[in-house]
Design a protein around this motif. Structure first.
Motif, mmCIF file in Angstrom:
data_model
loop_
_atom_site.group_PDB
_atom_site.id
_atom_site.type_symbol
_atom_site.label_atom_id
_atom_site.label_comp_id
_atom_site.label_asym_id
_atom_site.label_seq_id
_atom_site.Cartn_x
_atom_site.Cartn_y
_atom_site.Cartn_z
ATOM 1 N N SER A 158 0.848 -1.192 0.000
ATOM 2 C CA SER A 158 0.000 0.000 0.000
ATOM 3 C C SER A 158 0.885 1.244 0.000
ATOM 4 O O SER A 158 1.686 1.442 0.909
ATOM 5 N N VAL A 203 2.803 -1.113 4.422
ATOM 6 C CA VAL A 203 2.434 0.293 4.251
ATOM 7 C C VAL A 203 3.699 1.130 4.085
ATOM 8 O O VAL A 203 4.556 1.144 4.972
ATOM 9 N N CYS A 251 4.904 4.453 4.408
ATOM 10 C CA CYS A 251 4.467 5.707 5.020
ATOM 11 C C CYS A 251 5.223 6.895 4.409
ATOM 12 O O CYS A 251 6.453 6.897 4.333
ATOM 13 N N CYS A 305 -5.263 5.055 -0.362
ATOM 14 C CA CYS A 305 -4.469 4.459 0.716
ATOM 15 C C CYS A 305 -5.318 4.324 1.982
ATOM 16 O O CYS A 305 -5.271 3.299 2.682
ATOM 17 N N HIS A 306 -6.105 5.344 2.267
ATOM 18 C CA HIS A 306 -6.991 5.324 3.423
ATOM 19 C C HIS A 306 -7.968 4.155 3.329
ATOM 20 O O HIS A 306 -8.189 3.418 4.306
ATOM 21 N N TRP A 357 -6.217 0.781 3.845
ATOM 22 C CA TRP A 357 -5.940 0.597 5.279
ATOM 23 C C TRP A 357 -7.209 0.125 5.997
ATOM 24 O O TRP A 357 -7.175 -0.834 6.776
ATOM 25 N N HIS A 375 -7.874 -3.463 7.871
ATOM 26 C CA HIS A 375 -8.091 -3.437 9.320
ATOM 27 C C HIS A 375 -9.394 -4.119 9.714
ATOM 28 O O HIS A 375 -9.504 -4.620 10.845
ATOM 29 N N VAL A 390 -0.005 -5.815 9.906
ATOM 30 C CA VAL A 390 0.219 -4.505 9.292
ATOM 31 C C VAL A 390 1.679 -4.137 9.507
ATOM 32 O O VAL A 390 2.123 -3.927 10.636
ATOM 33 N N THR A 443 4.500 -1.528 8.840
ATOM 34 C CA THR A 443 4.716 -0.138 8.447
ATOM 35 C C THR A 443 6.190 0.093 8.119
ATOM 36 O O THR A 443 7.081 -0.363 8.827
ATOM 37 N N VAL A 493 -4.007 5.828 13.657
ATOM 38 C CA VAL A 493 -2.868 5.173 13.003
ATOM 39 C C VAL A 493 -1.758 5.050 14.038
ATOM 40 O O VAL A 493 -1.123 6.050 14.396
#
Length: 398
Positions: A16, A82, A84, A94-95, A98, A102, A115, A117, A131
């Motif tokens: 992502s 992800v 970032c 992206c939102h 996520w 989730h 997840v 990051t 987040v």
């Protein structure tokens, strides 16, 4: 199962990341990371889970097919990786990725490790509510400026980061029992995380002479208008005002252009106030000849005093030798030196790799090709400025 499921193997992880939607070209940095990550996973000893591959969303498909593939990949992936970046938290897709992932995590939090990051690019403020990111830990893992910087500058450190991500993926794939989700779980909700500062925005400022002034030798009146925003130094067939061209390129790069303004008017409006003008990345288009105007010169030199500085500068420069009298060639060199000296005083020494934005841009095609470089410079300088302000405000008055 959708028809596309028969054409491709379910991925073990979903990558992502934020990229300019609608672009016909993928992000080469992300593509290289994706390939290196799959290579690191393939080089691990054989595991019962079998080959570990990831889904990389990219351009080239129609929206309906692309959406179906994204939905299917999110529903079946065992891990969400992800990348970032400041843009990530402003990107609606992206939102939604996520959120969709989730929804599959267990309420007791035992699957949070699914997840993964990655600090892809340096963040300028804390992550949005909801987040959970340990930013200090991310910087320790991936460097202060993120893994993309490591990929560009420090290959050995970059590969260490890739291997750490691979380890986390293998852990998620083998240790976490994450049931498939609904392929329709990808929300159409367009709103990204709320109340997070936007970096994918731009103010374009133009510092140029106008035909209302006395133009010095070497200035062609055909280049100018009554408004600096209509300055048009390149007169190839179909040419348009410089600010309009810069704005068009920015929009093609998925950047929201907040405003196109005369620099002098903008700086006069800001003078003497304690509030900042719109705090977004800024691009200054500078006419060298304007520096011969003492008032404009003072505005540029004074603009930085309250940190309202433009943070990327492009200097178009077409010294049409056939229209410049011989006696003024020495003045042309003096003007070039004045430009460099002024910018170094007003804005600081140029960042290595961006000097050519100040040195003179000969034609519209070159200018358009360099605008994305200027956008990156503007964004990076804005992030640094925002971080400095945040640090100063946290320390409070000394």
């Amino acid at each position: 199962m959708s028809g596309s499921a028969r054409e491709w193997e379910y991925p073990k992880y979903f990558l992502s990341y934020a990229h300019p939607r609608g672009s016909f070209q993928g992000d080469p940095w992300v593509a290289e990371f994706h390939a290196d990550l799959n290579r690191a996973l393939a080089e691990r000893p054989s595991r019962p889970a079998g080959k570990v591959t990831g889904y990389l969303d990219g351009p080239g498909e129609n929206d309906q097919l692309r959406r179906a593939r994204r939905s299917e990949a999110l529903a079946r992936s065992k891990a969400l990786v992800v990348l970032c970046s400041p843009e990530y938290f402003q990107d609606a897709e992206c939102h939604n990725e996520w959120l969709a992932f989730h929804k599959r995590l267990s309420p007791d939090g035992s699957s949070d490790a699914a997840v993964i990051t990655v600090l892809w690019e340096r963040l300028w403020s804390s992550a949005p509510d909801g987040v959970a990111l340990d930013e200090q830990d991310l910087r320790l893992q991936f460097g202060e400026n993120g893994l993309r910087h490591q990929l560009a500058q420090r290959r050995a450190q970059y590969l260490v980061g890739v291997r750490s991500v691979a380890e986390a993926i293998v852990h998620a794939v083998e240790k976490i029992d994450l049931a498939p989700g609904a392929e329709t779980g990808l929300s159409r909700e367009p709103q990204p995380w709320p109340d997070h500062p936007a970096v994918r925005s731009l103010r374009i400022l133009v510092l140029a002479r106008t035909t209302g002034e006395s133009l010095p030798p070497g200035c062609d009146p055909a280049d100018y208008s009554e408004l600096p925003e209509l300055w048009q130094p390149y007169r190839e067939e179909g040419a348009r005002p410089l600010a309009e061209l810069a704005a068009a390129v920015a929009r093609d790069s998925n950047v929201h252009v907040r405003s196109v303004e005369d620099f002098e008017r903008a700086s006069r409006r800001a003078a003497g106030t304690v509030e900042d003008v719109e705090l977004v990345p800024q691009l200054l288009l500078l006419d060298r000849w304007a520096l011969q105007n003492d008032t404009m010169l003072r505005h540029l030199l004074g603009y930085n005093q309250q940190r309202r500085r433009p943070v990327a500068v492009m200097v178009p420069w077409v010294p049409r030798s056939d229209s410049i009298p011989r006696r003024s060639k020495q003045e042309i060199e003096q003007l070039r030196l004045l430009t460099w000296d002024t910018l170094n005083v007003a804005l600081g020494q140029p960042t290595p790799g961006y000097e050519h934005l100040r040195g003179g841009i000969p034609d519209a095609a070159t200018f358009a090709a360099l605008v994305p470089v200027a956008l990156r410079q503007a964004r990076n300088a804005f992030i640094q400025l925002h971080a400095l302000r945040s640090s100063t405000s946290q320390k409070g008055p000394q």
